[in-house]
Motif scaffolding. Sequence first.
Motif, short mmCIF file in Angstrom:
data_model
loop_
_atom_site.label_atom_id
_atom_site.label_comp_id
_atom_site.label_asym_id
_atom_site.label_seq_id
_atom_site.Cartn_x
_atom_site.Cartn_y
_atom_site.Cartn_z
N SER A 171 0.78 -0.94 -0.26
CA SER A 171 -0.54 -0.21 -0.22
C SER A 171 0.92 1.29 0.00
CB SER A 171 -0.66 0.28 1.06
OG SER A 171 -0.12 0.07 2.49
N SER A 172 1.95 0.86 0.08
CA SER A 172 2.42 2.50 0.04
C SER A 172 3.88 2.64 -0.90
CB SER A 172 3.94 2.36 1.72
OG SER A 172 4.59 0.83 0.92
N VAL A 173 3.44 1.40 -1.81
CA VAL A 173 3.36 1.74 -2.93
C VAL A 173 2.66 2.35 -3.87
CG1 VAL A 173 4.66 0.76 -4.89
CG2 VAL A 173 5.77 0.16 -3.06
N ASP A 174 1.59 1.95 -3.32
CA ASP A 174 0.41 2.46 -4.10
C ASP A 174 -0.43 3.49 -3.92
OD1 ASP A 174 0.06 -0.38 -5.11
OD2 ASP A 174 -1.57 -0.92 -3.71
N GLU A 175 0.60 4.40 -2.40
CA GLU A 175 0.31 5.45 -2.20
C GLU A 175 1.46 6.70 -3.16
OE1 GLU A 175 0.06 6.61 2.13
OE2 GLU A 175 -0.63 8.75 1.86
N MET A 176 2.23 5.99 -2.55
CA MET A 176 3.07 6.95 -3.64
C MET A 176 2.84 7.02 -5.16
SD MET A 176 7.48 5.68 -2.70
CE MET A 176 8.46 6.64 -3.63
N LEU A 177 2.40 6.50 -6.62
CA LEU A 177 1.45 6.35 -7.35
C LEU A 177 0.77 7.50 -7.58
CD1 LEU A 177 1.83 2.65 -7.92
CD2 LEU A 177 3.81 4.32 -8.39
N LYS A 178 0.19 7.38 -6.71
CA LYS A 178 -1.32 8.68 -6.69
C LYS A 178 -1.02 10.33 -6.19
CE LYS A 178 -3.60 5.09 -8.04
NZ LYS A 178 -4.55 5.26 -9.42
N LEU A 179 0.34 10.32 -5.47
CA LEU A 179 1.10 11.30 -5.16
C LEU A 179 0.86 12.75 -5.69
CD1 LEU A 179 3.18 10.42 -2.00
CD2 LEU A 179 0.96 11.80 -2.09
N ASN A 180 0.48 12.95 -6.87
CA ASN A 180 0.95 13.88 -6.94
C ASN A 180 0.17 15.39 -7.18
OD1 ASN A 180 -0.98 12.10 -9.38
ND2 ASN A 180 -0.17 13.34 -10.77
N GLY A 181 1.21 16.75 -6.99
CA GLY A 181 1.90 17.17 -5.96
C GLY A 181 2.70 17.49 -5.61
N LEU A 182 2.70 16.07 -5.03
CA LEU A 182 4.00 15.59 -3.82
C LEU A 182 5.11 14.88 -4.58
CD1 LEU A 182 2.63 15.04 -0.43
CD2 LEU A 182 3.32 17.74 -1.34
N LEU A 183 4.88 14.74 -6.09
CA LEU A 183 6.24 13.63 -6.25
C LEU A 183 5.84 13.91 -8.21
CD1 LEU A 183 6.02 10.05 -5.24
CD2 LEU A 183 7.37 11.75 -4.31
N ASP A 184 7.31 14.71 -8.40
CA ASP A 184 7.10 15.42 -9.79
C ASP A 184 7.39 14.55 -10.84
OD1 ASP A 184 6.61 18.00 -9.79
OD2 ASP A 184 8.58 17.37 -8.00
N VAL A 185 8.25 12.87 -10.35
CA VAL A 185 8.46 11.77 -11.11
C VAL A 185 8.31 10.28 -9.80
CG1 VAL A 185 10.50 11.94 -11.36
CG2 VAL A 185 9.51 10.58 -12.98
N VAL A 186 7.87 9.53 -10.92
CA VAL A 186 8.75 7.80 -9.94
C VAL A 186 9.34 7.29 -11.22
CG1 VAL A 186 7.21 5.67 -8.83
CG2 VAL A 186 6.36 8.15 -8.82
N ILE A 187 10.11 6.65 -10.60
CA ILE A 187 10.87 6.00 -11.84
C ILE A 187 10.70 4.80 -10.95
CG2 ILE A 187 13.08 5.63 -12.58
CD1 ILE A 187 13.15 8.78 -12.32
N PRO A 188 10.27 3.43 -11.50
CA PRO A 188 10.35 2.05 -10.96
C PRO A 188 11.84 1.26 -11.23
CG PRO A 188 9.14 2.00 -12.88
CD PRO A 188 9.78 3.30 -12.72
N ARG A 189 12.61 0.43 -10.57
CA ARG A 189 13.97 -0.36 -10.97
C ARG A 189 13.42 -1.47 -10.70
NH1 ARG A 189 19.33 2.01 -11.54
NH2 ARG A 189 19.89 0.15 -11.49
N GLY A 190 12.96 -2.30 -11.34
CA GLY A 190 12.96 -3.62 -10.62
C GLY A 190 12.56 -4.83 -11.76
N GLY A 191 11.99 -6.29 -11.16
CA GLY A 191 11.51 -6.90 -12.62
C GLY A 191 10.25 -6.15 -12.97
N ALA A 192 9.10 -6.95 -14.32
CA ALA A 192 8.91 -6.55 -14.92
C ALA A 192 7.52 -6.61 -14.35
CB ALA A 192 8.41 -7.61 -15.74
N SER A 193 6.95 -7.11 -13.47
CA SER A 193 5.41 -6.51 -12.19
C SER A 193 5.69 -6.00 -11.41
CB SER A 193 5.38 -8.14 -11.43
OG SER A 193 6.30 -8.26 -10.31
N LEU A 194 7.12 -5.64 -11.03
CA LEU A 194 6.85 -4.08 -10.46
C LEU A 194 6.49 -2.73 -11.27
CD1 LEU A 194 9.93 -3.26 -7.69
CD2 LEU A 194 9.28 -1.87 -9.69
N ILE A 195 6.96 -3.00 -12.55
CA ILE A 195 7.38 -2.20 -13.43
C ILE A 195 5.49 -1.74 -14.20
CG2 ILE A 195 8.02 -1.17 -16.22
CD1 ILE A 195 10.70 -2.20 -14.77
N ARG A 196 5.18 -2.86 -14.27
CA ARG A 196 3.37 -3.17 -15.17
C ARG A 196 2.66 -2.36 -13.54
NH1 ARG A 196 2.64 -8.24 -14.47
NH2 ARG A 196 3.67 -8.58 -16.09
#
Lengths: 415, 415
Positions: B184-209
């Motif tokens: 859930s902490s990842v999911d929250e980061m993904l929706k933090l428009n206004g606080l995060l300017d960009v998200v960069i995933p590094r890892g396996g295919a399922s993480l990136i998807r």
Amino acid sequence: MSEVRQKAALAKNAAAALNLLTTEQKNEALLRLADALISRQEEIIAANERDLSRGKENGTSSSLLDRLKLTPERIEGIAQGVREVVELPDPVGDVLETFDRPNGLHVVQKRVPLGVIGMIYEARPNVTVDAAALCLKTGNAVVLRGGSAALESNRAIVGIMRETLASSAMPPDALQLIEDPNRSSVDEMLKLNGLLDVVIPRGGASLIRNVVENATVPVIETGAGICHTYVDDTAQPAMAEAIAINAKVQRPSVCNSMETLLVHESFAKRHLAELAERFRERDVELRGDAASRELIPWAKAATDEDYATEYNDYILNVRVVKDLDEALDHIRRFGTMHSECIVTETAGHADRFLQEVDAAAVYHNASTRFTDGFEFGFGAEIGISTQKLHARGPMGLPALTSTKFIVTGSGQVRG
Amino acid sequence: MSEVRQKAALAKNAAAALNLLTTEQKNEALLRLADALISRQEEIIAANERDLSRGKENGTSSSLLDRLKLTPERIEGIAQGVREVVELPDPVGDVLETFDRPNGLHVVQKRVPLGVIGMIYEARPNVTVDAAALCLKTGNAVVLRGGSAALESNRAIVGIMRETLASSAMPPDALQLIEDPNRSSVDEMLKLNGLLDVVIPRGGASLIRNVVENATVPVIETGAGICHTYVDDTAQPAMAEAIAINAKVQRPSVCNSMETLLVHESFAKRHLAELAERFRERDVELRGDAASRELIPWAKAATDEDYATEYNDYILNVRVVKDLDEALDHIRRFGTMHSECIVTETAGHADRFLQEVDAAAVYHNASTRFTDGFEFGFGAEIGISTQKLHARGPMGLPALTSTKFIVTGSGQVRG
């Protein structure tokens, strides 16, 4: 297969062919498009009249109907826009970097088309032609999803353009119009990873929010702007007035117009009451904080919600601040990183503002209304990006390209 | 307020302060970080041992445990990486364009930090330091969300770095570690428009998807690579063999390694059986189409699903094609636009391949394994972008920047 998927797949095939065309071939096709829009304008106007009469039946406002309306003069202007795109330099093929590695590899980084661009936009049918011309010039195929209010007009325009491309080097399938007026066709576009390379929304805040929140395809966010003008202690009063009035009333409906005027308390004491009169003469409603309302008794009270609203209308928030820091804090809190202005004669304050304000465009002693591709001399504009990735601010043709590393060797392997 | 939102807000405040630092101040802070990682390595190793023993208890594979493990040598290497980032030129402040408009406006387009970068990554704790160094060098704050397997190591590393920053010009809040191990902490980061300017995933295919499908914050997609090597009719057999073997076995676990070998039918008749032996000697399992299996009877049958799989392992698909067009079709259908190679002595075929294949990097007569920031001479690498927006291919420091238009006037308003 759905209309959206089918047309996007055709566009993807066409994109591969487009990628092989020369600038001359692309320009020749674009000139034919411009000519065809003029020579077949009666078809376009007839279709547009059907949109207009449907709009009237549905009670569409007269200002929206006016934006939708096409006349011979407007079509001439649209065709002229295509001819201007022809005159612009083609960024595709530009070499950004070239380097040789110690192992003998030769690397060239070149601009290439993005591929297939999805455009999701609202009423005005001129966007259909503008977007098509900009995409085709940069070797991209485009899937257009205009507003349903302009469906007949868009169908006529795209039909004519596709027929015209058939006798050019450019594949007609490079232009696709989604005719399904349901919101589900937009939703489907937003998830078409693998077929669409990017989606660009142009329109109101709710359209853009829907795209940003639901797209899995990369998005270039455009448009929303809560822009501020900060009038500093040392601002020249006449200049401050001219800039503030221009930023608010020259065209209130657009994203680079001002929504909130921040005024240094000492400037406010001397000039705010008079400045407020200049807005009143222009029928601008003012909403102020307590300090401004002491000087402008007729202003309504401004709430935090007002500060966070893009009015796009003859409404302006006014707030008195005690110094530059308080102005910067306000902008940090309520700005949308679009265009922000300081009016000051204090060089150090201008420097701080230009450095510290995080926005696509920052201004010292000039109206925020200049944030515009044409005003910047780009000759065309796809939109104004309000995100930080890929392109920020007015987007010219290079914003519709990506890059590719081309590596040539003689058998090199990695050790 | 949740941990994620709270830490992202702290990072955003810190980003404003970072934006005011000089290159010298940033470099000085980075050198202190490198020294502290060495001088306090015992704390890091003790924390790492707790991760390792927890991993062992949980039955983590020995290869994963090896990637997780930190030794004095590895910490020295990580610190050395930070020192190398110090040596790189700082892209922030670079002027990309400067122009004067006829109305007297002076416009400068400058590189600026992106702001706050969210990094979402998996096991290896060296990524924590690499990402921090690259982000800080470019004036960005960073919110790090590493894999739970490395939580103790990451906590020790980030704790030491934050304490060290406290005695530098850089605000410690520029570095934030999310410790909540739940998805859930990842999911929250993904929706933090206004606080995060960009998200960069590094890892396996399922993480990136997961990131690509669920983020509303702009994403730079990295990593997935189904890379092909096409051996043409006229390829030199020894070069073809060296390149194909290198692309597959030099490091099969990475994104720029080859998953499918396409072979022209005439080359196949002459050399494929022997080439297959070279793979067999290296324990590479081959999966082929019918034509290849006539020449390599021991190969398994390849399915379309195989062609669409990134094995990251000692497995290779082989397919015989009748010509360049069939190879291009296969790559268009199954490629992930990462790295693609042609081995040929026919210049016209090389030209077509380099022009027509739509990928971040295209190679003539060299291994796809070179798609890498260090191999390209960038001195550092945030990741390899597999999308077309913003950055494509190996990303150096400029990929962690945005731009800003700085406009200075003398009272200009728009007419």
